[in-house]
Design an enzyme around this catalytic site. Sequence first.
Site, PDB file in Angstrom:
ATOM      1  CB  THR A 178      -0.897  -0.005   1.266  1.00  0.00           C
ATOM      2  OG1 THR A 178      -1.459   1.280   1.470  1.00  0.00           O
ATOM      3  CG2 THR A 178      -0.100  -0.349   2.528  1.00  0.00           C
ATOM      4  CG  ASP A 179      -1.123   4.988  -1.009  1.00  0.00           C
ATOM      5  OD1 ASP A 179      -1.721   4.293  -0.148  1.00  0.00           O
ATOM      6  OD2 ASP A 179      -1.675   5.928  -1.613  1.00  0.00           O
ATOM      7  CD  GLU A 180      -3.618   3.338   4.081  1.00  0.00           C
ATOM      8  OE1 GLU A 180      -3.580   3.350   5.323  1.00  0.00           O
ATOM      9  OE2 GLU A 180      -4.642   3.090   3.421  1.00  0.00           O
ATOM     10  CE  LYS A 228       0.214  -4.644   2.977  1.00  0.00           C
ATOM     11  NZ  LYS A 228      -0.117  -5.996   2.437  1.00  0.00           N
ATOM     12  CE1 TYR A 258      -3.242  -2.757   5.685  1.00  0.00           C
ATOM     13  CE2 TYR A 258      -3.270  -0.398   5.171  1.00  0.00           C
ATOM     14  CZ  TYR A 258      -3.254  -1.721   4.755  1.00  0.00           C
ATOM     15  OH  TYR A 258      -3.242  -2.019   3.409  1.00  0.00           O
TER      16      TYR A 258
HETATM   17  P1  NAD Z   1      -9.392  -7.682   2.275  1.00  0.00           P
HETATM   18  O1  NAD Z   1      -9.405  -7.371   3.728  1.00  0.00           O
HETATM   19  O2  NAD Z   1     -10.636  -7.475   1.469  1.00  0.00           O
HETATM   20  O3  NAD Z   1      -8.991  -9.223   2.071  1.00  0.00           O
HETATM   21  C1  NAD Z   1      -7.955  -9.823   2.781  1.00  0.00           C
HETATM   22  C2  NAD Z   1      -8.020 -11.335   2.523  1.00  0.00           C
HETATM   23  O4  NAD Z   1      -6.929 -11.954   3.217  1.00  0.00           O
HETATM   24  C3  NAD Z   1      -9.301 -11.993   3.040  1.00  0.00           C
HETATM   25  O5  NAD Z   1      -9.792 -12.905   2.085  1.00  0.00           O
HETATM   26  C4  NAD Z   1      -8.864 -12.710   4.307  1.00  0.00           C
HETATM   27  O6  NAD Z   1      -9.632 -13.850   4.621  1.00  0.00           O
HETATM   28  C5  NAD Z   1      -7.424 -13.081   3.944  1.00  0.00           C
HETATM   29  N1  NAD Z   1      -6.575 -13.284   5.131  1.00  0.00           N
HETATM   30  C6  NAD Z   1      -6.457 -12.470   6.224  1.00  0.00           C
HETATM   31  N2  NAD Z   1      -5.611 -13.010   7.120  1.00  0.00           N
HETATM   32  C7  NAD Z   1      -5.164 -14.176   6.579  1.00  0.00           C
HETATM   33  C8  NAD Z   1      -4.273 -15.183   7.020  1.00  0.00           C
HETATM   34  N3  NAD Z   1      -3.672 -15.113   8.218  1.00  0.00           N
HETATM   35  N4  NAD Z   1      -4.028 -16.247   6.214  1.00  0.00           N
HETATM   36  C9  NAD Z   1      -4.642 -16.353   5.005  1.00  0.00           C
HETATM   37  N5  NAD Z   1      -5.524 -15.430   4.548  1.00  0.00           N
HETATM   38  C10 NAD Z   1      -5.776 -14.358   5.324  1.00  0.00           C
HETATM   39  O7  NAD Z   1      -8.180  -6.885   1.675  1.00  0.00           O
HETATM   40  P2  NAD Z   1      -8.010  -6.134   0.275  1.00  0.00           P
HETATM   41  O8  NAD Z   1      -8.588  -4.782   0.385  1.00  0.00           O
HETATM   42  O9  NAD Z   1      -8.448  -7.039  -0.809  1.00  0.00           O
HETATM   43  O10 NAD Z   1      -6.420  -5.978   0.238  1.00  0.00           O
HETATM   44  C11 NAD Z   1      -5.606  -7.014  -0.297  1.00  0.00           C
HETATM   45  C12 NAD Z   1      -4.147  -6.581  -0.204  1.00  0.00           C
HETATM   46  O11 NAD Z   1      -3.963  -5.371  -0.928  1.00  0.00           O
HETATM   47  C13 NAD Z   1      -3.677  -6.309   1.235  1.00  0.00           C
HETATM   48  O12 NAD Z   1      -2.364  -6.807   1.359  1.00  0.00           O
HETATM   49  C14 NAD Z   1      -3.696  -4.787   1.329  1.00  0.00           C
HETATM   50  O13 NAD Z   1      -2.729  -4.336   2.248  1.00  0.00           O
HETATM   51  C15 NAD Z   1      -3.352  -4.397  -0.094  1.00  0.00           C
HETATM   52  N6  NAD Z   1      -3.872  -3.079  -0.537  1.00  0.00           N
HETATM   53  C16 NAD Z   1      -5.203  -2.789  -0.368  1.00  0.00           C
HETATM   54  C17 NAD Z   1      -5.683  -1.561  -0.832  1.00  0.00           C
HETATM   55  C18 NAD Z   1      -7.146  -1.196  -0.704  1.00  0.00           C
HETATM   56  O14 NAD Z   1      -7.521  -0.079  -1.007  1.00  0.00           O
HETATM   57  N7  NAD Z   1      -8.015  -2.097  -0.285  1.00  0.00           N
HETATM   58  C19 NAD Z   1      -4.807  -0.653  -1.435  1.00  0.00           C
HETATM   59  C20 NAD Z   1      -3.462  -1.010  -1.581  1.00  0.00           C
HETATM   60  C21 NAD Z   1      -3.013  -2.228  -1.143  1.00  0.00           C
HETATM   61  P1  TYD Z   2     -10.798   3.744   4.331  1.00  0.00           P
HETATM   62  O1  TYD Z   2     -11.720   3.279   3.259  1.00  0.00           O
HETATM   63  O2  TYD Z   2     -10.876   3.124   5.679  1.00  0.00           O
HETATM   64  O3  TYD Z   2      -9.309   3.614   3.723  1.00  0.00           O
HETATM   65  P2  TYD Z   2      -7.890   4.152   4.322  1.00  0.00           P
HETATM   66  O4  TYD Z   2      -8.074   4.568   5.709  1.00  0.00           O
HETATM   67  O5  TYD Z   2      -7.039   2.923   4.210  1.00  0.00           O
HETATM   68  O6  TYD Z   2      -7.473   5.244   3.414  1.00  0.00           O
HETATM   69  O7  TYD Z   2     -10.972   5.301   4.508  1.00  0.00           O
HETATM   70  C1  TYD Z   2     -10.806   6.191   3.422  1.00  0.00           C
HETATM   71  C2  TYD Z   2     -10.934   7.596   3.965  1.00  0.00           C
HETATM   72  O8  TYD Z   2     -12.272   7.804   4.421  1.00  0.00           O
HETATM   73  C3  TYD Z   2     -10.047   7.863   5.165  1.00  0.00           C
HETATM   74  O9  TYD Z   2      -9.581   9.213   5.093  1.00  0.00           O
HETATM   75  C4  TYD Z   2     -10.968   7.703   6.354  1.00  0.00           C
HETATM   76  C5  TYD Z   2     -12.314   8.140   5.812  1.00  0.00           C
HETATM   77  N1  TYD Z   2     -13.496   7.478   6.376  1.00  0.00           N
HETATM   78  C6  TYD Z   2     -14.575   8.230   6.854  1.00  0.00           C
HETATM   79  O10 TYD Z   2     -14.535   9.472   6.828  1.00  0.00           O
HETATM   80  N2  TYD Z   2     -15.655   7.580   7.344  1.00  0.00           N
HETATM   81  C7  TYD Z   2     -15.740   6.235   7.399  1.00  0.00           C
HETATM   82  O11 TYD Z   2     -16.770   5.679   7.892  1.00  0.00           O
HETATM   83  C8  TYD Z   2     -14.639   5.460   6.910  1.00  0.00           C
HETATM   84  C9  TYD Z   2     -14.674   3.956   6.959  1.00  0.00           C
HETATM   85  C10 TYD Z   2     -13.541   6.125   6.398  1.00  0.00           C
END
Ligand code: NAD
Ligand code: TYD
Length: 350
Positions: free
Chosen positions: A131-133, A160, A156
């Site tokens: 992630t970019d975070e 990461k 988080y």
């Molecule tokens: P998500 O929470 O929707 O899914 C996570 C998956 O991992 C689930 O299916 C869960 O069951 C599985 N999991 C969790 N713990 C586990 C374990 N111990 N063993 C096996 N499986 C396990 O997440 P997402 O939003 O699809 O993100 C996927 C990846 O992409 C993550 O690594 C996240 O850091 C990265 N990412 C997400 C975003 C975003 O905006 N969602 C952006 C950039 C990077």
């Molecule tokens: P989120 O989807 O949790 O992603 P991230 O924190 O990883 O960027 O949140 C996106 C943005 O929205 C973040 O600035 C927090 C804000 N947010 C709210 O204002 N209300 C909400 O209920 C949630 C879940 C997030």
Amino acid sequence: MKNILVTGGCGFIGSVFVRYILEESGFTGRIINLDKLTYAGNPENLLNFEELYKDRYIFVHEDICKKDALDKVFSNYNIDTVCHFAAESHVDRSIVSPEAFIETNINGTFNLLEASRKRLDKIKLFHHVSTDEVFGSLGAEGYFTETTPYSPNSPYSASKAGSDHLVRAYSETYGLPVTVSNCSNNYGPYQFPEKLIPLMIINAMEDKPLPIYGDGANIRDWLYVADHCRAIWQIMNNGEKGETYNVGGKCEKRNLEVVETICSLMDEAFPSKSGKSKKDLITFVKDRPGHDKRYAIDCTKIENSLGWHPVESFESGIKATIEWYLENQTWVDRIKSGEYLKWIDGHYNM
Ligand code: NAD
Ligand code: TYD
């Protein structure tokens, strides 16, 4: 690449990735999807895939924190490539209960790296999805590049960041062939309704309050999930080993703007019976502790070296996302009721 181990393939991005690989990418090998099925893992995201893609899609209900189980999976399925999505992924949960984040994101990644190191001669690529975070928070100016120093602010993002460092170390120390992607906020179908966009869509459907943290001025760089999956596949096929790639949507938006856009679209697609605008549901709530102000990605490297560009505009992507949630009410209902959690090893345990 013949046998790709995808971890976390029942989550949001992982499931879209698996579908993309099997349906669109031209890949002819096998996907082994290893997922623990936490609250965020939903087998319904890949419903019937075992029947649809016999021999090419295998689901393994396992935990990346279990070392012995990982060794067995690597050897049983002759794994030559890893694409690692599995993680605890929600910042708010990491603030309340950080332990699972350290376990899965750091120790789980370490276990996968160790399983790969034991088969160094067989592993062609370990792709780590990050992630970019990890870069922390930007002020009003500037962008994250691949050389921006790490400065994570939440449990988080710290977990990461730790996993990214381990992946790098395994490349430098043991010669494990790795690539890493650091991506901005994703949105689209199948996203668990704890994240901003699906939460707002579902609350708006039910005329429930739309909670905005602080003043709603925090900025995220939004990328449609299919664009992210294409980027990962490009990196896996054509990226340089040992390199990291930033992936972003060139789409900075304030949270309030995102929620107001959702409200306007929902006013047309799913108007309130009261006749009031969904905007009336917006409620400003207490800010998130350590809330990062702004994320914005410079993705010049992946654009210039691999020819990847985000193609979905926010306007079309958010419309498609809202339509998907409106058309998939059963998926939404089963998440809200917890029904989807009853799936155990190949069948629903009703
Ligand atoms: P998500 O929470 O929707 O899914 C996570 C998956 O991992 C689930 O299916 C869960 O069951 C599985 N999991 C969790 N713990 C586990 C374990 N111990 N063993 C096996 N499986 C396990 O997440 P997402 O939003 O699809 O993100 C996927 C990846 O992409 C993550 O690594 C996240 O850091 C990265 N990412 C997400 C975003 C975003 O905006 N969602 C952006 C950039 C990077
Ligand atoms: P989120 O989807 O949790 O992603 P991230 O924190 O990883 O960027 O949140 C996106 C943005 O929205 C973040 O600035 C927090 C804000 N947010 C709210 O204002 N209300 C909400 O209920 C949630 C879940 C997030």
